[in-house]
Design an enzyme around this catalytic site. Structure first.
Site, PDB file in Angstrom:
ATOM      1  N   GLY A  68      39.352  38.288   4.443  1.00 58.02           N
ATOM      2  CA  GLY A  68      40.429  37.302   4.410  1.00 58.02           C
ATOM      3  C   GLY A  68      41.724  37.950   3.980  1.00 58.02           C
TER       4      GLY A  68
ATOM      5  CG  HIS B 280      39.240  37.210  -6.176  1.00 61.14           C
ATOM      6  ND1 HIS B 280      39.588  36.535  -7.324  1.00 61.14           N
ATOM      7  CD2 HIS B 280      40.176  36.900  -5.248  1.00 61.14           C
ATOM      8  CE1 HIS B 280      40.693  35.840  -7.101  1.00 61.14           C
ATOM      9  NE2 HIS B 280      41.062  36.047  -5.841  1.00 61.14           N
TER      10      HIS B 280
ATOM     11  CG  HIS C  80      42.504  38.088  -1.885  1.00 59.81           C
ATOM     12  ND1 HIS C  80      43.775  37.941  -2.390  1.00 59.81           N
ATOM     13  CD2 HIS C  80      41.814  37.002  -2.317  1.00 59.81           C
ATOM     14  CE1 HIS C  80      43.848  36.837  -3.097  1.00 59.81           C
ATOM     15  NE2 HIS C  80      42.670  36.243  -3.062  1.00 59.81           N
TER      16      HIS C  80
END
Length: 131
Positions: A74, A10, A76
């Site tokens: 999820g 991330h 992303h």
């Protein structure tokens, strides 16, 4: 065929956040000397996935495996990552790109996390019983 690996995470504003991912990359490099490994980040940190892919392509890789370093798939992983992979493929048409499942969805990783959680039970201070 020259293969490379991108560990896709991330990203965060605090550079210390990346330390565990850097440790994973170093462990992979140690286990597979000669395998080009890059960390790539969705936001806040560099390089981006397309930039890391371009580095590997420039280094002679014609096949790249992308491993999302997320506990689950999820938004992303399901929405942002495919767009980034499309960008990479368009920039490097001859590059083969394989997307793996999010690392947290791999059975051996789930088992390792469960073992780590159980191991922490032995590290808890002993509490006095409630009276």
């Amino acid at each position: 065929m020259n293969s490379g690996l991108i560990l896709f995470a991330h990203g965060a504003r605090d550079p210390r956040w990346a330390a565990p991912f850097e440790a994973v990359a170093e462990a992979v490099r140690a286990a597979r000397p000669g395998l080009p490994v890059r960390l790539a980040f969705l936001e806040f940190m560099a390089p981006t996935l397309p930039a890391a892919g371009a580095e590997l392509a420039a280094a002679g890789c014609n096949r790249i495996t992308v491993l999302p370093m997320f506990l689950g798939a999820g938004g992303h992983v399901r929405k942002d990552l495919p767009l980034l992979l499309d960008e990479l493929r368009q920039a490097h048409p001859g590059l083969g790109v394989t997307l793996q499942p999010a690392i947290g969805e791999i059975d051996s990783v789930v088992a390792a996390m469960a073992q780590a959680a159980l191991a922490q039970l032995g590290n808890e201070p002993t509490a006095e019983p409630a009276r």
